[in-house]
Design a protein around this motif. Structure first.
Motif, PDB file in Angstrom:
ATOM      1  N   GLY A  27     -24.127 -36.295  37.960  1.00 53.11           N
ATOM      2  CA  GLY A  27     -24.801 -37.120  36.971  1.00 53.11           C
ATOM      3  C   GLY A  27     -26.286 -37.254  37.238  1.00 53.11           C
ATOM      4  N   LEU A  28     -26.652 -37.270  38.514  1.00 50.42           N
ATOM      5  CA  LEU A  28     -28.067 -37.375  38.877  1.00 50.42           C
ATOM      6  C   LEU A  28     -28.855 -36.190  38.323  1.00 50.42           C
ATOM      7  CD1 LEU A  28     -29.482 -38.494  42.290  1.00 50.42           C
ATOM      8  CD2 LEU A  28     -30.401 -36.454  41.201  1.00 50.42           C
ATOM      9  N   PHE A  29     -28.329 -34.972  38.501  1.00 58.49           N
ATOM     10  CA  PHE A  29     -29.023 -33.791  37.983  1.00 58.49           C
ATOM     11  C   PHE A  29     -29.158 -33.858  36.464  1.00 58.49           C
ATOM     12  CE2 PHE A  29     -28.058 -31.826  42.100  1.00 58.49           C
ATOM     13  CZ  PHE A  29     -29.244 -31.124  42.333  1.00 58.49           C
ATOM     14  N   SER A  30     -28.061 -34.179  35.781  1.00 58.41           N
ATOM     15  CA  SER A  30     -28.097 -34.213  34.321  1.00 58.41           C
ATOM     16  C   SER A  30     -29.053 -35.274  33.803  1.00 58.41           C
ATOM     17  CB  SER A  30     -26.684 -34.469  33.771  1.00 58.41           C
ATOM     18  OG  SER A  30     -25.831 -33.392  34.050  1.00 58.41           O
ATOM     19  N   GLU A  31     -28.950 -36.473  34.356  1.00 59.38           N
ATOM     20  CA  GLU A  31     -29.737 -37.568  33.816  1.00 59.38           C
ATOM     21  C   GLU A  31     -31.194 -37.478  34.224  1.00 59.38           C
ATOM     22  OE1 GLU A  31     -28.035 -41.407  33.902  1.00 59.38           O
ATOM     23  OE2 GLU A  31     -26.042 -40.702  33.320  1.00 59.38           O
ATOM     24  N   ARG A  32     -31.486 -36.894  35.382  1.00 59.51           N
ATOM     25  CA  ARG A  32     -32.887 -36.638  35.739  1.00 59.51           C
ATOM     26  C   ARG A  32     -33.540 -35.679  34.753  1.00 59.51           C
ATOM     27  NH1 ARG A  32     -36.259 -39.659  38.941  1.00 59.51           N
ATOM     28  NH2 ARG A  32     -35.263 -40.267  40.889  1.00 59.51           N
ATOM     29  N   ALA A  33     -32.725 -34.787  34.180  1.00 57.34           N
ATOM     30  CA  ALA A  33     -33.255 -33.831  33.205  1.00 57.34           C
ATOM     31  C   ALA A  33     -33.239 -34.374  31.783  1.00 57.34           C
ATOM     32  CB  ALA A  33     -32.449 -32.537  33.260  1.00 57.34           C
ATOM     33  N   GLY A  34     -32.696 -35.585  31.602  1.00 54.66           N
ATOM     34  CA  GLY A  34     -32.712 -36.195  30.284  1.00 54.66           C
ATOM     35  C   GLY A  34     -31.421 -36.062  29.503  1.00 54.66           C
ATOM     36  N   ILE A  35     -30.329 -35.632  30.162  1.00 50.52           N
ATOM     37  CA  ILE A  35     -29.042 -35.469  29.483  1.00 50.52           C
ATOM     38  C   ILE A  35     -28.062 -36.509  30.006  1.00 50.52           C
ATOM     39  CG2 ILE A  35     -27.098 -33.919  29.038  1.00 50.52           C
ATOM     40  CD1 ILE A  35     -29.654 -33.039  27.697  1.00 50.52           C
ATOM     41  N   LEU A  36     -27.628 -37.425  29.162  1.00 48.78           N
ATOM     42  CA  LEU A  36     -26.605 -38.393  29.544  1.00 48.78           C
ATOM     43  C   LEU A  36     -25.267 -37.672  29.688  1.00 48.78           C
ATOM     44  CD1 LEU A  36     -27.477 -41.421  27.229  1.00 48.78           C
ATOM     45  CD2 LEU A  36     -28.223 -40.984  29.566  1.00 48.78           C
ATOM     46  N   ASP A  37     -24.550 -37.995  30.737  1.00 49.23           N
ATOM     47  CA  ASP A  37     -23.310 -37.262  30.999  1.00 49.23           C
ATOM     48  C   ASP A  37     -22.143 -38.229  31.192  1.00 49.23           C
ATOM     49  OD1 ASP A  37     -21.499 -35.323  31.477  1.00 49.23           O
ATOM     50  OD2 ASP A  37     -22.569 -34.352  33.111  1.00 49.23           O
ATOM     51  N   ILE A  38     -21.576 -38.673  30.080  1.00 54.29           N
ATOM     52  CA  ILE A  38     -20.382 -39.512  30.132  1.00 54.29           C
ATOM     53  C   ILE A  38     -19.157 -38.661  30.453  1.00 54.29           C
ATOM     54  CG2 ILE A  38     -18.993 -41.187  28.818  1.00 54.29           C
ATOM     55  CD1 ILE A  38     -21.737 -42.163  29.444  1.00 54.29           C
ATOM     56  N   GLY A  39     -19.294 -37.346  30.357  1.00 55.52           N
ATOM     57  CA  GLY A  39     -18.162 -36.451  30.531  1.00 55.52           C
ATOM     58  C   GLY A  39     -17.849 -36.084  31.973  1.00 55.52           C
ATOM     59  N   LEU A  40     -18.387 -36.820  32.948  1.00 60.51           N
ATOM     60  CA  LEU A  40     -18.071 -36.530  34.350  1.00 60.51           C
ATOM     61  C   LEU A  40     -16.576 -36.639  34.598  1.00 60.51           C
ATOM     62  CD1 LEU A  40     -20.928 -38.556  36.128  1.00 60.51           C
ATOM     63  CD2 LEU A  40     -20.840 -36.085  35.755  1.00 60.51           C
ATOM     64  N   GLU A  41     -15.956 -37.632  33.995  1.00 60.45           N
ATOM     65  CA  GLU A  41     -14.524 -37.849  34.167  1.00 60.45           C
ATOM     66  C   GLU A  41     -13.725 -36.641  33.684  1.00 60.45           C
ATOM     67  OE1 GLU A  41     -11.055 -40.481  34.895  1.00 60.45           O
ATOM     68  OE2 GLU A  41     -13.153 -40.505  35.530  1.00 60.45           O
ATOM     69  N   GLY A  42     -14.053 -36.163  32.501  1.00 61.71           N
ATOM     70  CA  GLY A  42     -13.323 -35.034  31.932  1.00 61.71           C
ATOM     71  C   GLY A  42     -13.503 -33.759  32.728  1.00 61.71           C
ATOM     72  N   LYS A  43     -14.711 -33.522  33.220  1.00 63.32           N
ATOM     73  CA  LYS A  43     -14.946 -32.309  34.003  1.00 63.32           C
ATOM     74  C   LYS A  43     -14.199 -32.355  35.327  1.00 63.32           C
ATOM     75  CE  LYS A  43     -19.389 -32.725  33.232  1.00 63.32           C
ATOM     76  NZ  LYS A  43     -20.847 -32.547  33.260  1.00 63.32           N
ATOM     77  N   MET A  44     -14.166 -33.504  35.967  1.00 65.04           N
ATOM     78  CA  MET A  44     -13.363 -33.635  37.181  1.00 65.04           C
ATOM     79  C   MET A  44     -11.883 -33.442  36.888  1.00 65.04           C
ATOM     80  SD  MET A  44     -14.692 -36.478  39.863  1.00 65.04           S
ATOM     81  CE  MET A  44     -14.701 -37.865  38.751  1.00 65.04           C
ATOM     82  N   MET A  45     -11.430 -33.960  35.754  1.00 64.34           N
ATOM     83  CA  MET A  45     -10.014 -33.876  35.413  1.00 64.34           C
ATOM     84  C   MET A  45      -9.584 -32.430  35.184  1.00 64.34           C
ATOM     85  SD  MET A  45      -8.049 -35.891  32.329  1.00 64.34           S
ATOM     86  CE  MET A  45      -8.978 -37.377  32.707  1.00 64.34           C
ATOM     87  N   ILE A  46     -10.355 -31.687  34.392  1.00 66.89           N
ATOM     88  CA  ILE A  46      -9.972 -30.299  34.120  1.00 66.89           C
ATOM     89  C   ILE A  46     -10.121 -29.454  35.382  1.00 66.89           C
ATOM     90  CG2 ILE A  46     -12.244 -29.458  33.360  1.00 66.89           C
ATOM     91  CD1 ILE A  46      -8.793 -28.647  31.805  1.00 66.89           C
ATOM     92  N   ALA A  47     -11.071 -29.801  36.238  1.00 66.03           N
ATOM     93  CA  ALA A  47     -11.237 -29.079  37.500  1.00 66.03           C
ATOM     94  C   ALA A  47     -10.053 -29.345  38.427  1.00 66.03           C
ATOM     95  CB  ALA A  47     -12.535 -29.500  38.174  1.00 66.03           C
ATOM     96  N   ALA A  48      -9.600 -30.597  38.475  1.00 66.62           N
ATOM     97  CA  ALA A  48      -8.454 -30.936  39.317  1.00 66.62           C
ATOM     98  C   ALA A  48      -7.213 -30.181  38.850  1.00 66.62           C
ATOM     99  CB  ALA A  48      -8.206 -32.440  39.280  1.00 66.62           C
ATOM    100  N   LEU A  65     -10.219 -23.538  44.213  1.00 61.79           N
ATOM    101  CA  LEU A  65     -11.577 -24.085  44.154  1.00 61.79           C
ATOM    102  C   LEU A  65     -12.437 -23.304  43.166  1.00 61.79           C
ATOM    103  CD1 LEU A  65     -13.830 -25.947  45.215  1.00 61.79           C
ATOM    104  CD2 LEU A  65     -14.168 -24.313  47.088  1.00 61.79           C
ATOM    105  N   CYS A  66     -12.335 -21.988  43.191  1.00 56.37           N
ATOM    106  CA  CYS A  66     -13.113 -21.159  42.261  1.00 56.37           C
ATOM    107  C   CYS A  66     -12.723 -21.457  40.813  1.00 56.37           C
ATOM    108  CB  CYS A  66     -12.899 -19.681  42.571  1.00 56.37           C
ATOM    109  SG  CYS A  66     -13.583 -19.150  44.155  1.00 56.37           S
ATOM    110  N   ALA A  67     -11.420 -21.623  40.570  1.00 50.74           N
ATOM    111  CA  ALA A  67     -10.960 -21.945  39.218  1.00 50.74           C
ATOM    112  C   ALA A  67     -11.463 -23.313  38.785  1.00 50.74           C
ATOM    113  CB  ALA A  67      -9.434 -21.894  39.171  1.00 50.74           C
ATOM    114  N   ALA A  68     -11.477 -24.262  39.713  1.00 52.84           N
ATOM    115  CA  ALA A  68     -11.967 -25.603  39.395  1.00 52.84           C
ATOM    116  C   ALA A  68     -13.430 -25.572  38.997  1.00 52.84           C
ATOM    117  CB  ALA A  68     -11.760 -26.521  40.604  1.00 52.84           C
ATOM    118  N   ILE A  69     -14.227 -24.850  39.768  1.00 50.86           N
ATOM    119  CA  ILE A  69     -15.654 -24.754  39.451  1.00 50.86           C
ATOM    120  C   ILE A  69     -15.862 -24.066  38.112  1.00 50.86           C
ATOM    121  CG2 ILE A  69     -17.820 -23.678  40.170  1.00 50.86           C
ATOM    122  CD1 ILE A  69     -16.948 -24.133  43.073  1.00 50.86           C
TER     123      ILE A  69
END
Length: 319
Positions: A27-48, A65-69
């Motif tokens: 989230g730090l990378f996204s929001e520092r660049a000006g993109i709000l990222d509420i989707g952190l939860e979803g990305k972790m979920m699909i990665a898991a 791990l490669c598939a998760a990324i």
């Protein structure tokens, strides 16, 4: 409280803080660049899910791990396409990512394994094992349980804190990243594509969320269960605000939340109550304790936290 119990609590806090920390850095990378990222939860979920499903099918946690990324990165680029290229509402895009991830994990789990919302339990060979660092055991129980004895992903997460600080504050890319979130017009005037910088930011966030999701399902647990992220993505956003978008502050904040969760698990293990109503109340408090602490911390201790000036605002290049 004896030293062994203290060490167990801190070791548990470290492992529990790891996915929150990785998502917080994303989230730090996204929001520092000006993109709000509420989707952190979803990305972790699909990665898991991708990590557990791939590890189950191939027998390799590395492939998992490669598939998760890869899965998380695909969702991150989808969010980037909606937010950067199409200039859509970033909040709606993030919420859609969360809903889509939950649905596709359940559907794919049914198709692959005949199990709705979960994967088969993984064997020890299909998961990341804990590492014993090569130091003498006489260094004590704190070293043995807190410093050593974690999966490789935990050590990668702590290394990412230093890497994030260096990349954001000590490199040309970091300068462009922060400028894209504060003054995108100035970035374009300098001949640098704001869209490209923002895509790099969301892509890095996707990679970090992928590692976080893999930690949940093939290191911390032995498979994927429905919604196993348990709102960690939102806790990561709260930690990011508390840390005021700074990497080392994010580390200590995430460790705080991990410690709160670890204390909750310890309470669950030692509290025994015969009364049914009191048992229900204690279980409710155990489940809600991390979220109650999140509200208390944000309400009482954050102070003034100012996000990037252009955060959440789609950028349109002037002709």
């Amino acid at each position: 409280m004896d030293l062994d119990l203290i060490a167990q609590v801190f070791a548990s806090a470290t492992r529990l803080a790891t996915p929150i920390l990785l998502a917080c850095l994303a989230g730090l990378f996204s929001e520092r660049a000006g993109i709000l990222d509420i989707g952190l939860e979803g990305k972790m979920m699909i990665a898991a899910f991708a990590a557990a499903a791939t590890a189950s099918l191939t027998g390799s946690p590395v492939f998992g791990l490669c598939a998760a990324i890869s899965a998380s990165l695909a969702f991150a680029l989808l969010h980037g396409f909606a937010s950067i290229t199409l200039r859509g509402n970033q909040l709606i895009s993030g919420v859609s990512i969360n809903m889509f991830a939950l649905g596709i994990a359940g559907l794919t789990g049914s198709a692959l394994f005949g199990l709705s919302g979960r994967t088969p339990n993984l064997t020890s060979e299909q998961r990341f094992s804990n590492l014993c660092l090569p130091f003498h055991s006489d260094l004590g129980v704190i070293y043995r349980d807190v410093v050593s004895g974690h999966s490789a992903i935990v050590y990668v997460a702590f290394g990412c804190v230093l890497g994030t600080w260096w990349l954001v504050y000590k490199t040309r890319f970091g300068l462009r990243l922060r400028a894209a979130g504060e003054a995108p017009d100035a970035v374009e005037t300098a001949g640098i594509s704001v869209a490209r910088v923002r895509y790099y930011a969301v892509a890095i966030g996707g990679v970090l969320c992928g590692i976080a999701g893999a930690h949940l399902s093939i290191a911390l647990s032995a498979g994927y269960t429905e919604a196993m992220t348990a709102d960690r993505g939102f806790i990561a956003l709260a930690a990011l605000i508390f840390a005021k978008w700074r990497p080392f502050a994010a580390l200590f904040t995430c460790l705080l939340f991990g410690f709160v969760q670890a204390i909750g698990f310890q309470i669950e293990g030692v509290v025994e109550i015969d009364n049914r109503w009191l048992t229900t109340l204690v279980e409710f408090l155990e489940a809600s304790f991390p979220y109650i602490m999140t509200v208390i911390v944000l309400a009482g201790f954050v102070g003034k936290a100012t996000p990037s000036a252009a955060g959440g605002i789609p950028y349109t290049k002037e002709r």
